[in-house]
Design a protein around this motif. Structure first.
Motif, PDB file in Angstrom:
ATOM      1  N   PHE A   8       0.838  -1.199   0.000  1.00 33.74           N
ATOM      2  CA  PHE A   8       0.000   0.000   0.000  1.00 33.74           C
ATOM      3  C   PHE A   8       0.873   1.249   0.000  1.00 33.74           C
ATOM      4  CE2 PHE A   8      -2.761   3.125   2.198  1.00 33.74           C
ATOM      5  CZ  PHE A   8      -3.767   3.189   1.246  1.00 33.74           C
ATOM      6  N   ASN A   9       1.917   1.314   0.833  1.00 38.11           N
ATOM      7  CA  ASN A   9       2.827   2.460   0.866  1.00 38.11           C
ATOM      8  C   ASN A   9       3.567   2.607  -0.472  1.00 38.11           C
ATOM      9  OD1 ASN A   9       2.265   3.407   3.393  1.00 38.11           O
ATOM     10  ND2 ASN A   9       3.909   2.286   4.421  1.00 38.11           N
ATOM     11  N   PHE A  10       3.965   1.496  -1.058  1.00 37.00           N
ATOM     12  CA  PHE A  10       4.659   1.528  -2.335  1.00 37.00           C
ATOM     13  C   PHE A  10       3.738   2.071  -3.437  1.00 37.00           C
ATOM     14  CE2 PHE A  10       6.252  -0.482  -6.262  1.00 37.00           C
ATOM     15  CZ  PHE A  10       7.516   0.093  -6.294  1.00 37.00           C
ATOM     16  N   SER A  11       2.467   1.673  -3.439  1.00 37.79           N
ATOM     17  CA  SER A  11       1.524   2.165  -4.442  1.00 37.79           C
ATOM     18  C   SER A  11       1.241   3.659  -4.233  1.00 37.79           C
ATOM     19  CB  SER A  11       0.238   1.345  -4.441  1.00 37.79           C
ATOM     20  OG  SER A  11      -0.364   1.400  -3.173  1.00 37.79           O
ATOM     21  N   ILE A  12       1.175   4.090  -2.963  1.00 38.69           N
ATOM     22  CA  ILE A  12       0.995   5.526  -2.695  1.00 38.69           C
ATOM     23  C   ILE A  12       2.224   6.299  -3.195  1.00 38.69           C
ATOM     24  CG2 ILE A  12       0.831   7.263  -0.867  1.00 38.69           C
ATOM     25  CD1 ILE A  12      -0.929   5.349   0.688  1.00 38.69           C
ATOM     26  N   ALA A  13       3.406   5.769  -2.982  1.00 42.70           N
ATOM     27  CA  ALA A  13       4.637   6.415  -3.432  1.00 42.70           C
ATOM     28  C   ALA A  13       4.678   6.492  -4.950  1.00 42.70           C
ATOM     29  CB  ALA A  13       5.847   5.664  -2.897  1.00 42.70           C
ATOM     30  N   LEU A  14       4.259   5.417  -5.623  1.00 45.43           N
ATOM     31  CA  LEU A  14       4.214   5.451  -7.093  1.00 45.43           C
ATOM     32  C   LEU A  14       3.213   6.479  -7.594  1.00 45.43           C
ATOM     33  CD1 LEU A  14       4.521   1.697  -8.183  1.00 45.43           C
ATOM     34  CD2 LEU A  14       6.169   3.534  -8.511  1.00 45.43           C
ATOM     35  N   ALA A  15       2.058   6.559  -6.941  1.00 44.47           N
ATOM     36  CA  ALA A  15       1.048   7.537  -7.333  1.00 44.47           C
ATOM     37  C   ALA A  15       1.587   8.951  -7.136  1.00 44.47           C
ATOM     38  CB  ALA A  15      -0.232   7.320  -6.534  1.00 44.47           C
ATOM     39  N   CYS A  16       2.267   9.191  -6.019  1.00 44.85           N
ATOM     40  CA  CYS A  16       2.852  10.517  -5.776  1.00 44.85           C
ATOM     41  C   CYS A  16       3.960  10.823  -6.777  1.00 44.85           C
ATOM     42  CB  CYS A  16       3.387  10.600  -4.338  1.00 44.85           C
ATOM     43  SG  CYS A  16       2.080  10.692  -3.110  1.00 44.85           S
ATOM     44  N   LEU A  17       4.753   9.820  -7.130  1.00 38.16           N
ATOM     45  CA  LEU A  17       5.807  10.015  -8.126  1.00 38.16           C
ATOM     46  C   LEU A  17       5.191  10.351  -9.486  1.00 38.16           C
ATOM     47  CD1 LEU A  17       8.835   9.905  -8.763  1.00 38.16           C
ATOM     48  CD2 LEU A  17       8.524   7.492  -9.311  1.00 38.16           C
ATOM     49  N   TYR A  18       4.128   9.654  -9.858  1.00 39.41           N
ATOM     50  CA  TYR A  18       3.437   9.942 -11.119  1.00 39.41           C
ATOM     51  C   TYR A  18       2.856  11.354 -11.101  1.00 39.41           C
ATOM     52  CZ  TYR A  18       0.147   9.631 -14.993  1.00 39.41           C
ATOM     53  OH  TYR A  18      -0.545   9.860 -16.149  1.00 39.41           O
ATOM     54  N   ALA A  19       2.228  11.745  -9.986  1.00 39.54           N
ATOM     55  CA  ALA A  19       1.660  13.091  -9.862  1.00 39.54           C
ATOM     56  C   ALA A  19       2.763  14.145  -9.947  1.00 39.54           C
ATOM     57  CB  ALA A  19       0.893  13.215  -8.554  1.00 39.54           C
ATOM     58  N   THR A  20       3.898  13.891  -9.332  1.00 42.77           N
ATOM     59  CA  THR A  20       5.026  14.822  -9.397  1.00 42.77           C
ATOM     60  C   THR A  20       5.531  14.946 -10.821  1.00 42.77           C
ATOM     61  OG1 THR A  20       5.664  14.177  -7.149  1.00 42.77           O
ATOM     62  CG2 THR A  20       7.321  15.295  -8.465  1.00 42.77           C
ATOM     63  N   TRP A  21       5.635  13.808 -11.491  1.00 43.70           N
ATOM     64  CA  TRP A  21       6.078  13.830 -12.886  1.00 43.70           C
ATOM     65  C   TRP A  21       5.110  14.639 -13.748  1.00 43.70           C
ATOM     66  CZ3 TRP A  21       4.349  11.083 -17.424  1.00 43.70           C
ATOM     67  CH2 TRP A  21       5.262  11.132 -18.500  1.00 43.70           C
ATOM     68  N   GLN A  22       3.789  14.484 -13.543  1.00 41.71           N
ATOM     69  CA  GLN A  22       2.780  15.238 -14.300  1.00 41.71           C
ATOM     70  C   GLN A  22       2.874  16.734 -13.990  1.00 41.71           C
ATOM     71  OE1 GLN A  22       0.661  14.329 -16.684  1.00 41.71           O
ATOM     72  NE2 GLN A  22       1.418  12.215 -16.650  1.00 41.71           N
ATOM     73  N   VAL A  23       3.062  17.085 -12.732  1.00 41.09           N
ATOM     74  CA  VAL A  23       3.189  18.500 -12.349  1.00 41.09           C
ATOM     75  C   VAL A  23       4.445  19.095 -12.987  1.00 41.09           C
ATOM     76  CG1 VAL A  23       3.620  20.042 -10.379  1.00 41.09           C
ATOM     77  CG2 VAL A  23       1.845  18.288 -10.225  1.00 41.09           C
ATOM     78  N   TRP A  24       5.533  18.294 -13.008  1.00 39.48           N
ATOM     79  CA  TRP A  24       6.772  18.781 -13.604  1.00 39.48           C
ATOM     80  C   TRP A  24       6.581  19.066 -15.096  1.00 39.48           C
ATOM     81  CZ3 TRP A  24      10.503  16.472 -16.968  1.00 39.48           C
ATOM     82  CH2 TRP A  24      11.704  17.213 -17.068  1.00 39.48           C
ATOM     83  N   HIS A  25       5.874  18.171 -15.819  1.00 39.65           N
ATOM     84  CA  HIS A  25       5.576  18.380 -17.238  1.00 39.65           C
ATOM     85  C   HIS A  25       4.646  19.577 -17.423  1.00 39.65           C
ATOM     86  CE1 HIS A  25       7.622  15.332 -19.554  1.00 39.65           C
ATOM     87  NE2 HIS A  25       7.331  14.424 -18.626  1.00 39.65           N
ATOM     88  N   LEU A  26       3.673  19.710 -16.549  1.00 40.50           N
ATOM     89  CA  LEU A  26       2.763  20.852 -16.619  1.00 40.50           C
ATOM     90  C   LEU A  26       3.533  22.155 -16.422  1.00 40.50           C
ATOM     91  CD1 LEU A  26      -0.131  21.907 -16.842  1.00 40.50           C
ATOM     92  CD2 LEU A  26      -0.334  21.604 -14.366  1.00 40.50           C
ATOM     93  N   ARG A  27       4.483  22.142 -15.491  1.00 40.53           N
ATOM     94  CA  ARG A  27       5.298  23.327 -15.236  1.00 40.53           C
ATOM     95  C   ARG A  27       6.117  23.695 -16.475  1.00 40.53           C
ATOM     96  NH1 ARG A  27      10.513  23.980 -13.710  1.00 40.53           N
ATOM     97  NH2 ARG A  27      11.044  25.901 -12.630  1.00 40.53           N
TER      98      ARG A  27
END
Length: 122
Positions: A8-27
Motif C-alpha cells: 500500500f505504501n509503495f503504491s501511494i509512493a508510485l502515485a505521488c511520483l506519477y503526480a510529481t512527474w505530471q506536475v513537472w511536465h505541466l510546469r
C-alpha cells in the motif's frame, strides 16, 4: 499484514511520483506558454507602438482629401451640366437633320488630274 502495508505504501509512493512527474511536465509546458506569450506581447507592442501616429497621419490625409473633394464638387457639377447641354444640342441637331431629309451632294466638276481617259472604239 506487513506485506499489505508495504504494498500500500509503495503504491501511494508510485502515485505521488506519477503526480510529481505530471506536475513537472505541466510546469514545463506552462513555462513554454509563458515564454511564447511574452514574445507575442513584445512583438505586438513593437508593431502597434507606432500605430497612433500612423492613424493620426491617416486622419489628416483623409481630412485633406475630403476638402479637395468638396472643392472639386462644383467643377464636377459644371462639367456634368455642360455634357448634358452638349447631349441636348446633339439630339436637337439630329432631330433637325432628320426633318430635312437625306443629305444632298453638290455636283462639282472633277479636277483634270482625276479624270479617267476613256478609249473609244477599243
Amino acid at each position: 499484514m506487513l506485506a499489505i502495508v508495504l504494498i500500500f505504501n509503495f503504491s501511494i509512493a508510485l502515485a505521488c511520483l506519477y503526480a510529481t512527474w505530471q506536475v513537472w511536465h505541466l510546469r514545463r509546458t506552462l513555462a513554454q506558454v509563458t515564454a511564447s506569450l511574452h514574445t507575442i506581447e513584445r512583438d505586438t507592442y513593437a508593431l502597434l507602438h507606432a500605430a497612433p501616429a500612423a492613424i493620426a497621419q491617416g486622419q489628416i490625409g483623409t481630412r485633406h482629401l475630403r476638402r479637395q473633394y468638396q472643392k472639386l464638387q462644383p467643377q464636377l457639377q459644371q462639367a456634368q451640366q455642360l455634357l448634358a447641354i452638349l447631349s441636348l444640342g446633339q439630339w436637337f441637331y439630329r432631330q433637325l437633320r432628320s426633318l430635312q431629309g437625306p443629305p444632298t451632294r453638290l455636283l462639282r466638276p472633277t479636277p483634270p488630274s482625276r479624270r479617267r481617259h476613256i478609249r473609244r472604239g477599243v
